[in-house]
Design a protein around this motif. Structure first.
Motif, PDB file in Angstrom:
ATOM      1  N   GLU A 131       0.812  -1.297   0.006  1.00  0.00           N
ATOM      2  CA  GLU A 131       0.022   0.084  -0.058  1.00  0.00           C
ATOM      3  C   GLU A 131       0.848   1.318   0.115  1.00  0.00           C
ATOM      4  OE1 GLU A 131      -2.802  -0.053   3.264  1.00  0.00           O
ATOM      5  OE2 GLU A 131      -3.647  -2.108   3.169  1.00  0.00           O
ATOM      6  N   ILE A 132       0.307   2.165  -0.434  1.00  0.00           N
ATOM      7  CA  ILE A 132       0.992   3.584  -0.703  1.00  0.00           C
ATOM      8  C   ILE A 132       0.062   4.593  -0.227  1.00  0.00           C
ATOM      9  CG2 ILE A 132       2.418   5.188  -2.025  1.00  0.00           C
ATOM     10  CD1 ILE A 132       3.195   2.745  -3.870  1.00  0.00           C
ATOM     11  N   SER A 133       0.620   5.587   0.785  1.00  0.00           N
ATOM     12  CA  SER A 133      -0.293   6.725   0.983  1.00  0.00           C
ATOM     13  C   SER A 133      -0.521   7.591  -0.194  1.00  0.00           C
ATOM     14  CB  SER A 133       0.298   7.615   2.278  1.00  0.00           C
ATOM     15  OG  SER A 133       1.359   8.221   1.545  1.00  0.00           O
ATOM     16  N   SER A 134      -1.649   8.443  -0.134  1.00  0.00           N
ATOM     17  CA  SER A 134      -2.116   9.077  -1.200  1.00  0.00           C
ATOM     18  C   SER A 134      -1.067  10.212  -1.394  1.00  0.00           C
ATOM     19  CB  SER A 134      -3.420   9.885  -1.060  1.00  0.00           C
ATOM     20  OG  SER A 134      -3.518  10.604   0.113  1.00  0.00           O
ATOM     21  N   GLU A 135      -0.435  10.744  -0.289  1.00  0.00           N
ATOM     22  CA  GLU A 135       0.457  11.761  -0.516  1.00  0.00           C
ATOM     23  C   GLU A 135       1.909  11.376  -1.128  1.00  0.00           C
ATOM     24  OE1 GLU A 135       1.971  15.735   2.036  1.00  0.00           O
ATOM     25  OE2 GLU A 135       2.023  13.925   3.050  1.00  0.00           O
ATOM     26  N   ASN A 173       1.676  -5.945  10.155  1.00  0.00           N
ATOM     27  CA  ASN A 173       1.489  -7.497  10.211  1.00  0.00           C
ATOM     28  C   ASN A 173       1.681  -8.037   8.752  1.00  0.00           C
ATOM     29  OD1 ASN A 173       0.628  -7.433  12.862  1.00  0.00           O
ATOM     30  ND2 ASN A 173      -1.352  -6.432  12.313  1.00  0.00           N
ATOM     31  N   GLY A 174       2.873  -7.862   8.261  1.00  0.00           N
ATOM     32  CA  GLY A 174       3.323  -8.331   7.098  1.00  0.00           C
ATOM     33  C   GLY A 174       2.660  -7.389   5.740  1.00  0.00           C
ATOM     34  N   ILE A 175       2.084  -6.483   6.022  1.00  0.00           N
ATOM     35  CA  ILE A 175       1.501  -5.482   5.161  1.00  0.00           C
ATOM     36  C   ILE A 175       2.430  -4.265   4.994  1.00  0.00           C
ATOM     37  CG2 ILE A 175      -0.192  -4.304   3.977  1.00  0.00           C
ATOM     38  CD1 ILE A 175      -0.686  -7.293   3.892  1.00  0.00           C
ATOM     39  N   LEU A 176       3.066  -4.096   3.970  1.00  0.00           N
ATOM     40  CA  LEU A 176       4.171  -2.922   3.753  1.00  0.00           C
ATOM     41  C   LEU A 176       3.568  -1.685   3.361  1.00  0.00           C
ATOM     42  CD1 LEU A 176       7.542  -4.616   2.702  1.00  0.00           C
ATOM     43  CD2 LEU A 176       6.579  -4.156   5.170  1.00  0.00           C
ATOM     44  N   ILE A 177       3.641  -0.706   4.028  1.00  0.00           N
ATOM     45  CA  ILE A 177       2.761   0.635   3.512  1.00  0.00           C
ATOM     46  C   ILE A 177       3.487   1.808   3.638  1.00  0.00           C
ATOM     47  CG2 ILE A 177       0.857   2.241   4.332  1.00  0.00           C
ATOM     48  CD1 ILE A 177      -0.259  -0.116   6.183  1.00  0.00           C
ATOM     49  N   GLY A 178       3.701   2.357   2.470  1.00  0.00           N
ATOM     50  CA  GLY A 178       4.702   3.753   2.217  1.00  0.00           C
ATOM     51  C   GLY A 178       4.001   4.848   2.409  1.00  0.00           C
TER      52      GLY A 178
END
Length: 282
Positions: free
Chosen positions: A79-83, A97-102
């Motif tokens: 996942e990647i933030s809108s900004e 929990n194993g989901i990489l969020i940028g």
């Protein structure tokens, strides 16, 4: 001491040997009594995908991402933030929990420090943005949401400047000028921001802005923090302008990343003092 319950935070980039981030964050983890540890990994371009796979496998809690990976790392995230999407780069990752969020904390970190250190009210201001690279994109995109009058972009590569102009133009008026045109626009400018490496150690005597162009009405901001007092900052100080050094952006992008990893807001004064001490030693 690292043990089986320690939450690891890592910096990946190439090179990373000179980064002050590990010391800045580890001091804060210790002050807050958090069982976290920040470490740096030198990761070359061809190793990036393997490194990100390893982050999941080792259950590393979060990452900072620096040159040259801020753009390419996006393809390996969940996942990647809108900004961060709008900026087109990621500098902070949270492993949920194993989901990489940028995320990208550079722009928000910059604006927080600018407002705190200068007291500026951004609405209606004219900004001269020197550079059109990753830092300029992050700063420009964030500033464009603060009701500025206009952002004027100067960059050696005109096509790159126009690309940034199109991006910012979705939010506010923006324009592109050449270096030779700066002196004709400077009296209309409220805030001058250097996002380039001009003036960085060891080329400390360099600046894109001549001292005689600066007045006491300007706010002079330079994201270079080594040295803290760049030639641009020195010239601004001597002309009576408000000044804003790059240390603030470095500290506050770290503050925001720290919040995302831990849910706790660190003390920026301690983080600032830690980096200042390191720069003084070096």
């Amino acid at each position: 001491m690292i043990n089986s319950e320690t939450q690891l935070i890592a910096l990946i980039g190439h090179p990373v040997i000179h980064s002050k981030s590990p010391q800045m964050h580890n001091v804060m983890f210790e002050k807050l009594g958090l069982n976290y540890r920040y470490i740096a990994f030198d990761v070359k371009k061809e190793q990036l995908e393997q490194a990100i796979t390893g982050i999941k496998a080792l259950n590393i809690r979060g990452l900072n991402v620096t040159i040259p990976h801020k753009v390419n790392v996006m393809r390996y995230l969940d996942e990647i933030s809108s900004e961060a999407k709008e900026i087109g780069a990621v500098n902070t990752i949270v492993n949920q929990n194993g989901i990489l969020i940028g995320y990208n904390t550079d722009g928000e970190g910059y604006v927080r420090s600018l407002i705190e250190e200068t007291g500026v009210k951004l609405a209606g201001k004219m900004v001269l943005l020197l550079g059109a690279g990753g830092a300029a994109r992050a700063i420009g995109v964030t500033l464009s949401k603060h009701s500025l009058k206009e952002i004027v972009i100067v960059n050696r590569d005109i096509e790159k400047a126009k690309e940034l102009q199109r991006k910012l133009g979705k939010n506010i008026p923006s324009s592109v000028i050449t270096t030779s045109q700066i002196k004709y626009f400077i009296d209309k400018i409220d805030i001058i921001i250097n996002t380039t490496s001009v003036g960085m150690y060891p080329n400390t005597g360099e600046s894109l802005i001549k001292q005689e162009w600066i007045s006491s009405n300007h706010i002079i901001s330079d994201i270079v923090y080594n040295p803290i007092v760049t030639q641009l900052i020195l010239d601004g100080h001597q002309k009576g302008a408000k000044i804003h050094s790059g240390l603030g952006m470095f500290v506050y992008q770290g503050v925001i990343a720290f919040e995302k990893w831990t849910g706790i807001t660190p003390d920026p004064r301690i983080m600032r003092e830690t980096v200042l001490d390191l720069l003084t030693i070096n």
